[in-house]
Design a protein around this motif. Structure first.
Motif, short mmCIF file in Angstrom:
data_model
loop_
_atom_site.label_atom_id
_atom_site.label_comp_id
_atom_site.label_asym_id
_atom_site.label_seq_id
_atom_site.Cartn_x
_atom_site.Cartn_y
_atom_site.Cartn_z
N GLY A 139 -17.18 14.73 -25.79
CA GLY A 139 -18.20 15.15 -24.84
C GLY A 139 -18.91 13.99 -24.17
N LEU A 140 -18.60 12.76 -24.56
CA LEU A 140 -19.21 11.58 -23.94
C LEU A 140 -18.52 11.28 -22.62
CD1 LEU A 140 -19.51 9.22 -27.05
CD2 LEU A 140 -21.30 10.66 -26.05
N PRO A 141 -19.26 10.85 -21.60
CA PRO A 141 -18.64 10.54 -20.31
C PRO A 141 -17.71 9.33 -20.42
CG PRO A 141 -20.94 9.85 -20.32
CD PRO A 141 -20.72 10.62 -21.58
N TYR A 142 -16.73 9.30 -19.53
CA TYR A 142 -15.70 8.25 -19.61
C TYR A 142 -16.29 6.86 -19.47
CZ TYR A 142 -16.09 7.81 -14.55
OH TYR A 142 -16.58 7.58 -13.28
N GLN A 143 -17.37 6.69 -18.69
CA GLN A 143 -17.92 5.35 -18.50
C GLN A 143 -18.55 4.79 -19.77
OE1 GLN A 143 -18.90 8.05 -16.78
NE2 GLN A 143 -21.14 8.19 -16.59
N THR A 144 -18.82 5.68 -20.75
CA THR A 144 -19.36 5.21 -22.03
C THR A 144 -18.37 4.29 -22.75
OG1 THR A 144 -20.55 7.31 -22.23
CG2 THR A 144 -20.34 5.99 -24.22
N PHE A 145 -17.08 4.48 -22.49
CA PHE A 145 -16.05 3.73 -23.20
C PHE A 145 -15.65 2.44 -22.49
CE2 PHE A 145 -15.32 8.33 -23.94
CZ PHE A 145 -15.70 8.38 -25.27
N ASN A 146 -16.24 2.16 -21.32
CA ASN A 146 -15.84 0.96 -20.59
C ASN A 146 -16.12 -0.32 -21.36
OD1 ASN A 146 -14.94 2.47 -18.44
ND2 ASN A 146 -16.80 2.24 -17.23
N PHE A 147 -17.23 -0.36 -22.07
CA PHE A 147 -17.58 -1.56 -22.84
C PHE A 147 -16.53 -1.83 -23.92
CE2 PHE A 147 -19.49 -3.09 -26.82
CZ PHE A 147 -19.88 -4.36 -26.42
N LEU A 148 -16.16 -0.79 -24.68
CA LEU A 148 -15.16 -0.98 -25.72
C LEU A 148 -13.79 -1.33 -25.13
CD1 LEU A 148 -16.05 1.92 -28.19
CD2 LEU A 148 -16.44 -0.53 -28.51
N HIS A 149 -13.46 -0.75 -23.99
CA HIS A 149 -12.19 -1.08 -23.34
C HIS A 149 -12.14 -2.56 -22.97
CE1 HIS A 149 -8.82 -1.15 -20.57
NE2 HIS A 149 -9.62 -1.56 -19.60
N ARG A 150 -13.23 -3.06 -22.42
CA ARG A 150 -13.26 -4.46 -21.99
C ARG A 150 -13.14 -5.40 -23.19
NH1 ARG A 150 -17.36 -3.97 -19.32
NH2 ARG A 150 -19.00 -4.75 -20.71
N TRP A 151 -13.90 -5.14 -24.24
CA TRP A 151 -13.88 -6.05 -25.39
C TRP A 151 -12.63 -5.87 -26.24
CZ3 TRP A 151 -16.73 -10.20 -26.73
CH2 TRP A 151 -17.83 -10.48 -25.91
N LEU A 152 -12.07 -4.67 -26.25
CA LEU A 152 -10.79 -4.50 -26.93
C LEU A 152 -9.71 -5.29 -26.21
CD1 LEU A 152 -9.53 -3.00 -29.32
CD2 LEU A 152 -8.94 -1.15 -27.76
N GLY A 153 -9.80 -5.35 -24.88
CA GLY A 153 -8.87 -6.19 -24.13
C GLY A 153 -8.99 -7.65 -24.50
N TYR A 154 -10.24 -8.11 -24.69
CA TYR A 154 -10.42 -9.50 -25.12
C TYR A 154 -9.76 -9.74 -26.49
CZ TYR A 154 -14.05 -9.62 -21.48
OH TYR A 154 -14.73 -9.56 -20.29
N ILE A 155 -9.91 -8.78 -27.39
CA ILE A 155 -9.30 -8.91 -28.72
C ILE A 155 -7.78 -8.99 -28.61
CG2 ILE A 155 -8.92 -7.72 -30.91
CD1 ILE A 155 -11.77 -6.66 -30.72
N ILE A 156 -7.19 -8.15 -27.77
CA ILE A 156 -5.73 -8.16 -27.60
C ILE A 156 -5.28 -9.50 -27.01
CG2 ILE A 156 -3.82 -7.10 -26.33
CD1 ILE A 156 -5.25 -4.42 -26.60
N VAL A 157 -6.06 -10.05 -26.08
CA VAL A 157 -5.72 -11.36 -25.51
C VAL A 157 -5.71 -12.43 -26.61
CG1 VAL A 157 -6.53 -13.20 -23.98
CG2 VAL A 157 -6.51 -10.84 -23.19
N VAL A 158 -6.72 -12.42 -27.47
CA VAL A 158 -6.78 -13.39 -28.57
C VAL A 158 -5.60 -13.19 -29.52
CG1 VAL A 158 -8.11 -14.12 -30.59
CG2 VAL A 158 -9.28 -13.65 -28.43
N GLN A 159 -5.30 -11.93 -29.85
CA GLN A 159 -4.18 -11.67 -30.77
C GLN A 159 -2.85 -12.11 -30.16
OE1 GLN A 159 -4.93 -7.45 -31.17
NE2 GLN A 159 -5.66 -7.69 -33.27
N GLY A 160 -2.65 -11.77 -28.88
CA GLY A 160 -1.40 -12.18 -28.24
C GLY A 160 -1.27 -13.69 -28.14
#
Length: 651
Positions: free
Chosen positions: A198-219
């Protein structure tokens, strides 16, 4: 078998009696006919990989379990809220829920380390920390740490140095693959997570951005470590390194890493400014899909994580097209000028010129459709500008179906880009423009408008479009005698009220019935002037005749940079209050919000807010300080204060 041979060339596949399958990895050749050190290394390598796959399974099991519990609680909460029959039996649960909500708002609502995370709540940072902590721990757990030095066959003076670097870098790579579907889900506008939580999609933008940073570090770590192994630790060199780097799966791995770094650099603030936001979005979509394809070419055994990523991406893009088609598909209006009954909505444009912050335009259109929920927004594409761009805007009116059509009204700040182009057309006498709608998106705020909930709306400038529908919706309902409602609106000039003159006039008439108090603060006017006293301005939009009303002009509160101000001279106005004095005066929320709570008789309070980032950050701190779990537990619901804010970049 050829892929397995290339990927794990230290095994003698021709001498293998059997091939032992490992999920997500190359098959293991058994029995091991190599030297003892190599066999021990392979035992540690395959064991570490199997444990890594187990940990990714646990990660996704926990995520799915949380979503399932959330969905069940959401359904239960809806049922209990809508059923008065269960109210007596649920009083204890209701009390616990209110207390936990107050405690959560108290400690997790304020911004967390703004220098690093920006204007993000502590709750979101806590979720990120929990995920990052899990990944950090299980990147190292279950790995045998050792070094094996073995001779190179047919070379008496060369040795292979096999160490834990290989299994560890493989573990990090597996976790990066496992996070890819989650990253795509967090970025989707047609979000499965929104459907469940029930949370709006923009609520997840922060986690998407920082999860991307984590994937960059892992890769990056995965790539660097294997380069060290293959180009330095394995002998002889450079023969081994050249043979390794020219293999197909390694070439695809290098391509995937280059694409991942390109996505990262283009998504930084500098990259977005260089390319432009719309270009960044389109390039981001394309590079992400090509990156997933390159990951498939690099290690297709982990396609179990890549298939869902592709599926979620195509569902998101397809659902957007379906939403748009449903809104504009009118087969009864089919003629030669329209393809398959697709008809754009004609919006009338009214321009309000401003010299200091860009013109404001008001768009009004009607479209045959179902009404949206209060708090939701639409993406608008201006056909006269570019069909490749769309911007999110919240309708400022409450949705009402009349003769099968619903009226949309929008206020748009036209600074640059497509909105500036529409404002220029209006300045040249163009009064209508075709608009393509997509939506609605976002959360419904209807459930927060219960009869026992007090409402305070805070808006800055065009942010009034987010909070105004709440007040208009309440004005259409049966009034609640004990509920108090207040609107605090900060604008640059008193003439800005003309943007929503018709709606303000409606609220003015319902003021006493709603127990509503309206405070409007002007930040740039040197003298106070009410809005135009004429019933209709040149645009045809009616404005409230404030000259005939008693308008209390009180000194404004001056907010300092730290958000702390001296409020000893502040005198709350009555009814509609204009406040203006000297330069750049703003509403003192540190006094207005607690004063509103002090006036409440009973019931919780919800603060709806939309405006500049600094205002939202101040409100988070203020609302957090007003919550008290202990007082709510002892029956004082007025100390249960929640904040619902519009955190989108564009309105």
């Amino acid at each position: 078998m050829s892929f397995s041979l290339n990927a794990r060339h230290i095994q003698d596949m021709s001498a293998a009696a059997t091939l032992e399958p490992h999920w997500g990895y190359a098959d293991r050749a058994l029995p091991c006919t190599s030297d003892a050190g190599t066999c021990a290394y392979l035992d540690a390598d395959y064991s570490a990989h199997d444990r890594g796959m187990l940990y990714t399974g646990i990660l996704w099991s926990v995520i799915c379990a949380i979503l399932l519990i959330w969905a069940c609680w959401k359904h239960y909460d809806h049922s209990s809220t809508n059923s008065a029959l269960f109210a007596p039996r649920l009083s204890g649960i209701y009390k616990v829920r209110r207390t936990l909500a107050a405690l959560t708002h108290r400690y997790l609502l304020p911004d967390a380390c703004r220098a690093i995370f920006g204007r993000t709540t502590r709750l979101q940072v806590l979720v990120l920390a929990a995920l990052a902590g899990y990944l950090l721990i299980f990147s190292f757990v279950g790995i045998q740490y050792n070094t094996w030095v073995t001779p190179v066959s047919e070379m008496s003076d060369a040795y292979q140095t096999r160490s834990t670097i290989g299994p560890w870098s493989d573990r990090v790579g597996v976790l990066a693959y496992a996070l890819t579907p989650l990253s795509v889900m967090l970025s989707s506008r047609e979000s499965f997570l929104t459907l469940v939580t029930g949370l709006p999609y923009q609520t997840f933008n922060f986690l998407h951005r920082w999860l991307g940073y984590i994937i960059v570090v892992q890769g990056s770590l995965h790539t660097i470590m294997w380069c060290i192994v293959e180009l330095r630790l394995y002998q002889p060199q450079p023969t081994t390194g050249i043979e390794w780097v020219t293999q197909t799966y390694i070439v695809w791995g290098i391509v995937a890493m280059i694409l991942l770094l390109a996505i990262f650099f283009l998504s930084t603030p500098w990259g977005i400014r260089f390319t432009g936001y719309e270009t960044f979005r389109k390039v981001h979509y394309v590079l992400a899909m090509v990156y997933i394809g390159a990951c498939w070419g690099h290690w297709k055994q982990l396609k179990c994580f890549l298939w869902p990523s592709l599926i979620f991406w195509f569902i998101d893009r397809g659902a957007r097209l379906v939403r748009t088609a449903i809104l504009h598909y009118h087969p009864d209006q089919l003629d030669q000028s329209r393809v398959l009954g697709f008809k754009t909505a004609e919006a009338s444009v009214t321009r309000f010129p401003e010299s200091d912050n860009g013109d404001v335009i008001r768009l009004v259109l009607e479209n045959p459709q179902d009404p949206w929920a209060i708090g939701q927004h639409y993406y608008l594409c201006f056909k006269q500008g570019s069909i490749w761009q769309s911007h999110p805007f919240t309708p400022l009116n409450a949705p009402v179906v009349s003769q099968g059509k619903v009226k949309h009204s929008y206020i748009v700040r036209a600074k640059k880009g497509e909105t500036k182009r529409i404002a220029d057309l209006a300045a040249n006498g163009i009064s209508k423009t075709p608009v393509i709608l997509t939506g609605p998106y976002g959360e419904s705020m209807t459930r927060a408008l219960t009869p026992d909930t007090n409402i305070i709306c805070v808006a800055g400038g065009t942010g009034i479009t987010y909070v105004l529908p709440v007040l208009l919706e309440l004005a259409q309902r049966s009034p609640s005698p004990d509920r108090k409602i207040q609107l605090i609106w900060a604008i640059r000039h008193s003439s800005n009220t003309e943007w929503v003159g018709e709606e303000l006039a409606f609220l003015w008439k319902a003021e006493k019935a709603l127990n509503l108090k309206i405070d409007i603060f002007t930040t740039r006017d040197s003298t106070v002037k009410g809005p135009s006293s004429s019933a209709e301005d040149q645009s045809g939009i009616s404005t409230p005749d404030l000259d005939e009303k008693a308008v209390n002009i009180s000194p404004a509160c001056v907010s300092s940079a730290s958000g702390i101000c001296d409020c000893s001279s502040c005198t709350p106005g009555e009814n509609l209050s204009f406040s203006s004095d000297c330069k750049k005066k703003h509403p003192c929320l540190h006094k207005l919000i607690p004063d509103f709570l002090d006036m409440n008789i009973r019931g919780p309070t919800t603060v709806f807010a939309s405006g500049p980032g600094g205002m939202i950050s101040d409100l988070r701190s203020i609302v957090a300080s007003c919550n008290s779990g202990s007082k709510v537990w002892h029956g004082h619901e007025k100390f249960d204060v929640s904040l619902v804010c519009d955190d989108r970049l564009e309105r």
